[in-house]
Structures are given as structure tokens and as C-alpha cells.
Scaffold this motif. Structure first.
Motif, PDB file in Angstrom:
ATOM      1  N   THR A 286      -7.814   3.117 -74.934  1.00  0.00           N
ATOM      2  CA  THR A 286      -6.332   2.928 -74.672  1.00  0.00           C
ATOM      3  C   THR A 286      -6.305   2.998 -72.904  1.00  0.00           C
ATOM      4  O   THR A 286      -7.135   3.500 -72.387  1.00  0.00           O
ATOM      5  CB  THR A 286      -5.289   3.974 -75.384  1.00  0.00           C
ATOM      6  N   THR A 289      -7.351   6.424 -72.110  1.00  0.00           N
ATOM      7  CA  THR A 289      -8.757   6.810 -72.384  1.00  0.00           C
ATOM      8  C   THR A 289      -9.731   7.576 -71.306  1.00  0.00           C
ATOM      9  O   THR A 289     -10.380   8.666 -71.388  1.00  0.00           O
ATOM     10  CB  THR A 289      -9.665   5.874 -73.378  1.00  0.00           C
ATOM     11  N   ASP A 292      -8.357  10.965 -70.437  1.00  0.00           N
ATOM     12  CA  ASP A 292      -8.904  12.036 -71.488  1.00  0.00           C
ATOM     13  C   ASP A 292     -10.139  12.245 -71.582  1.00  0.00           C
ATOM     14  O   ASP A 292     -10.332  13.391 -71.600  1.00  0.00           O
ATOM     15  CB  ASP A 292      -8.309  11.148 -72.905  1.00  0.00           C
ATOM     16  N   CYS A 323      -3.714  13.189 -67.289  1.00  0.00           N
ATOM     17  CA  CYS A 323      -3.654  12.641 -68.582  1.00  0.00           C
ATOM     18  C   CYS A 323      -2.305  12.556 -68.638  1.00  0.00           C
ATOM     19  O   CYS A 323      -1.618  11.788 -69.466  1.00  0.00           O
ATOM     20  CB  CYS A 323      -4.207  13.871 -69.338  1.00  0.00           C
ATOM     21  N   HIS A 328       0.171   7.575 -73.150  1.00  0.00           N
ATOM     22  CA  HIS A 328      -0.728   7.214 -74.245  1.00  0.00           C
ATOM     23  C   HIS A 328      -1.692   8.378 -74.791  1.00  0.00           C
ATOM     24  O   HIS A 328      -2.741   8.371 -75.440  1.00  0.00           O
ATOM     25  CB  HIS A 328      -1.651   6.134 -74.046  1.00  0.00           C
ATOM     26  N   THR A 329      -1.575   9.285 -73.728  1.00  0.00           N
ATOM     27  CA  THR A 329      -2.580  10.640 -73.789  1.00  0.00           C
ATOM     28  C   THR A 329      -2.727  11.259 -75.192  1.00  0.00           C
ATOM     29  O   THR A 329      -1.561  11.389 -75.866  1.00  0.00           O
ATOM     30  CB  THR A 329      -2.497  11.628 -72.650  1.00  0.00           C
ATOM     31  N   VAL A 330      -3.847  11.754 -75.354  1.00  0.00           N
ATOM     32  CA  VAL A 330      -3.873  12.669 -76.619  1.00  0.00           C
ATOM     33  C   VAL A 330      -4.130  13.926 -76.531  1.00  0.00           C
ATOM     34  O   VAL A 330      -4.455  14.764 -77.180  1.00  0.00           O
ATOM     35  CB  VAL A 330      -5.100  12.097 -77.695  1.00  0.00           C
ATOM     36  N   GLN A 331      -4.120  14.280 -75.032  1.00  0.00           N
ATOM     37  CA  GLN A 331      -4.456  15.765 -74.341  1.00  0.00           C
ATOM     38  C   GLN A 331      -3.461  16.394 -74.036  1.00  0.00           C
ATOM     39  O   GLN A 331      -3.701  17.573 -73.493  1.00  0.00           O
ATOM     40  CB  GLN A 331      -5.464  15.427 -73.115  1.00  0.00           C
ATOM     41  N   ARG A 384      -9.920  15.493 -80.291  1.00  0.00           N
ATOM     42  CA  ARG A 384      -8.924  14.598 -80.030  1.00  0.00           C
ATOM     43  C   ARG A 384      -9.376  13.280 -79.353  1.00  0.00           C
ATOM     44  O   ARG A 384      -8.988  12.296 -79.907  1.00  0.00           O
ATOM     45  CB  ARG A 384      -7.454  15.262 -79.188  1.00  0.00           C
ATOM     46  N   ALA A 388      -9.478   9.745 -81.457  1.00  0.00           N
ATOM     47  CA  ALA A 388      -8.729   8.825 -80.790  1.00  0.00           C
ATOM     48  C   ALA A 388      -9.463   7.562 -80.668  1.00  0.00           C
ATOM     49  O   ALA A 388      -9.243   6.176 -80.445  1.00  0.00           O
ATOM     50  CB  ALA A 388      -8.096   9.078 -79.409  1.00  0.00           C
TER      51      ALA A 388
END
Length: 412
Positions: A286, A289, A292, A323, A328-331, A384, A388
Motif C-alpha cells: 500500500t 507500506t 510501516d 506512518c 493507509h497505515t496499519v501502525q 500488523r 497487511a
């Protein structure tokens, strides 16, 4: 949007004024008795004298930095109307402001957020005055520049990463999450090329540019590290060791210290292997990414290190801010844990450092909380990141699920 930017600017000015006030009062016992500031006006200033004569301080066991750090330590000389201490702090504030401005600018783009600029602005003062008298704001600025320029110019991104690596090593990890293909090749090639050219220039104008490697190999277990926390706990169970000042930090000496240091190095190697495995196995990228992955990598490197100084949190705050600049971050959970760990770090150093040094129950509890938060952040960040990067699960009929565009075609 303009109001948000003005609010961020006002917050930055207000919090930095408080940090400067704390620095001016750092001679007070509660703020460390001037120990934090002493590193600049005594140690950095001493190294500046050697560097100004074209030599790295190779005979000084406290010199543990890659050669690019020499350029940062020489920079205050460009402001001759200020003392070395004043110039160093001024340039640190300039780097700090540059990070905040870059994050704010990035946050204005589509798919981005100003949360990253807000985290950096409000998170750094949690470390009190310490970031103003260390090299870490400058090197974090180089790492942030590398990540934020990756989409626009992989060449520039690689160049910034190389310069950061030459200052303090860890920015080499920020290119871990570059998208596969041309972007990765370009960024890594430019990083290698920039690093070689910069190192050649430093070797031309200075003697002994690689002397830091000798001191790094002799480092022990710092009392604030995860291994140090284990030894602090062991001291309450009868382990007999002592704390001494070595290589610019307080380290444990005594039985089993070498074994703890070896385990730390093994864990670092295992972490790097896990990151390499993620890189090979990841199937989904993403826009966030690269950010992250950089945060996850540096978190793992930090937690498993034999040294975990308070200023290491500056790196993590900077990467967490990058991030959060992407929607879009997952962090986000890892970023929250880092902020909490940063707040506890200020209590560990300088507020109650005597308790930590004496490994009292209070000091041990503080280390358990701070390092527990960082270990949790590292685990959450990597899990995560791994999830992801995996493709979506298959549909009940066995076909892979596909991402449906937001603007789907109308049914005829």
C-alpha cells in the motif's frame, strides 16, 4: 486547513519554548543535574576540536559514531557568533522544525493526514530537553526525508537514507519497505552510490573514519536496555553485578553479562531474519507500506539492542509520525504504544535515573513498564505489517478475493 496549520505552528513554538526553558534549568537535580547538556559542551565540543583539525577522535573510546556524525558535530562552527553549545541547540531546533514542516506538507496531500505532524510536535517534548542536546533529531530528519521523498523520487530517497546511515547507522533500515521493482533498485543503487561517494570524501579530508567500529564491538549491556532490565530484575533475586560508566553509558558488569549481550545480538539477528522473510513473502503493498516497514524494522532493532538510550525514542517518534501521515497505515496501535513509552522514558531519564542506576524496585519497575511498552509496540508493529502484506483470503468458491474499485460500474 489553514487553522490546523496555524495551530500546529503555535503548538510547535510553545512546546519548544518549554523545552528550551527546561534546558536552561537542566542543572537542577530533578532534571539530571546538567548531565544531559554536558554531553554537548564537554564531549561534542572536544570532538569538534579534533575534527576541525582533520582527524576523527580514534583514540577516544567514547567515539562510537559512523563518520557522517563528524559533519553534524562540525556544523555549529558555521555559526561563529554563537557558542558551540548555543549553535548546536539552534541547529537541532532547525532540524526539528524541518521535520515538522515536512510532515505538515505531506499531510496536506490526498490520502494523507496531519496526524503525523501533530504526533511529532506533541511527542518530542515528552522527552523534556534531552532531544535538544543529542544528534538524534538531525539523523531522524534525514530518515524522515528519505521516506517522504520515496514516492516522488526514489533517487533522492536513497540519497537521504545513505546520509542518515553515515551519521548513525539505523536509517539503513528505512529502505526495507520500498516497493519491489524499479523503485527498489533505484533507491538502493542511489543509496549505495551516495554512501560510497560521501565516505570517500570523508576519508579524503579526515583520518581514521572507520575507527568507531572498534568501540562498537566492545559495547556491553546498558542498564536501560531490555537485557539490562533482565539483570536489574536478577539483582533482586541475588545476582551480584555492578554498574559502571563505559563507552559513554552506564553498563552492567559481572556474571552472565556477556551471555545477556550475546542473547541480545542473537535476537537482533533473528529480527533481521524475520524482516527479510517478510520482504520475500509480502504480496500486498500500500502507499504506507514503506513507512510501516521502516517503523517495524527500527522498533525491532531498538528493542533487541544492547543499548536503549532515551534519545532512541526520537527515532521511533519520527517514524511513527511518518506512518500517521498516511491514512493507509496499519501502525496506529504501535504509534500509541511508542508515545506511552516516550512519556515513561522521561521518568526513567532524567527524573528518576538515580533509582534506575541503583536498580531499586522503583527503577526496575520503570524499566519494566518502558521496555514492556516498546516490546509490545515491536510485536504489534511486525504482526500488523505481516498481516497487511498477505493477500486477501479466498472466497467460498475457492477464488481469490479481489479488491473492488470504489467507483464500480453501474449494473445495466
Amino acid at each position: 486547513m489553514r487553522r490546523r496549520l496555524l495551530a500546529l505552528a503555535a503548538a510547535w513554538l510553545g512546546t519548544r519554548a518549554v523545552m528550551l526553558g527546561l534546558l536552561a534549568s537542566s542543572h537542577l537535580p530533578l532534571l539530571g543535574g546538567g548531565a544531559a547538556a554536558r554531553e554537548v559542551w564537554r564531549l561534542y565540543r572536544h570532538w569538534y576540536g579534533a575534527l576541525a583539525h582533520g582527524a576523527f577522535p580514534s583514540q577516544d573510546p567514547l567515539w562510537q559514531y559512523p563518520p557522517g556524525a563528524g559533519a553534524v558535530l562540525l556544523a555549529p562552527g558555521a555559526l561563529p557568533w554563537l557558542t558551540y553549545f548555543q549553535a548546536f541547540v539552534a541547529l537541532t531546533l532547525v532540524a526539528d522544525a524541518a521535520v515538522a514542516a515536512a510532515l505538515a506538507r505531506a499531510g496536506l496531500r490526498p490520502g494523507r493526514s496531519l496526524r503525523g505532524a501533530a504526533l511529532w510536535t506533541g511527542g518530542l517534548p515528552l522527552l523534556l530537553h534531552v532531544p535538544l542536546v543529542r544528534l538524534d533529531v538531525q539523523v531522524t530528519a534525514l530518515a524522515v526525508a528519505s521516506l517522504l521523498t520515496l514516492t516522488r523520487s526514489p533517487r533522492e530517497s536513497g540519497g537521504w537514507a545513505a546520509l542518515g546511515t553515515l551519521v548513525k547507522g539505523w536509517p539503513a533500515l528505512v529502505l526495507l519497505g520500498t516497493p519491489r521493482g524499479r523503485a527498489t533498485r533505484t533507491a538502493w543503487h542511489w543509496a549505495a552510490g551516495t554512501g560510497v561517494v560521501a565516505l570517500a570524501l570523508l576519508a579524503t579530508f579526515f583520518t581514521h573514519p572507520l575507527s568507531f567500529l572498534r568501540q562498537q564491538g566492545d559495547r556491553g549491556v546498558q542498564i536501560e536496555s531490555l537485557g539490562g532490565t533482565v539483570l536489574s530484575l536478577a539483582s533482586h533475586a541475588g545476582w551480584r553485578g555492578s554498574v559502571g560508566y563505559r563507552y559513554g553509558a552506564l553498563e552492567y558488569t559481572g556474571p552472565y553479562v556477556a551471555a545477556v549481550a550475546g542473547v541480545s545480538l542473537g535476537l537482533t539477528a533473528a529480527a533481521l531474519a524475520l524482516l527479510a522473510l517478510w520482504r520475500v513473502r509480502a504480496a500486498v503493498w500500500t502507499p504506507a507500506t514503506p513507512y510501516d516497514a521502516a517503523l517495524s524494522a527500527v522498533l525491532l532493532f531498538t528493542v533487541t539492542s544492547r543499548v536503549l538510550s532515551p534519545q532512541y525514542l526520537v527515532w521511533l517518534l519520527g517514524l511513527a509520525a511518518v506512518c500517521l501521515s498516511s491514512r493507509h497505515t496499519v501502525q496506529r496501535p504501535a504509534a500509541a504504544l511508542i508515545v506511552a513509552a516516550t512519556a515513561v522514558t522521561a521518568v526513567v531519564y532524567p527524573l528518576l535515573y538515580d533509582e534506575v542506576r541503583a536498580h531499586t524496585w522503583t527503577g526496575t519497575a520503570l524499566l519494566l513498564v518502558r521496555n514492556g511498552l516498546l516490546a509490545a509496540a515491536a510485536a504489534v508493529a511486525f504482526v500488523r505489517l505481516w498481516r497487511a502484506g498477505r493477500p486477501r483470503p479466498e472466497e467460498p468458491d475457492g477464488t481469490a478475493a479481489e479488491r473492488v474499485p470504489r467507483r464500480a460500474a453501474k449494473t445495466p
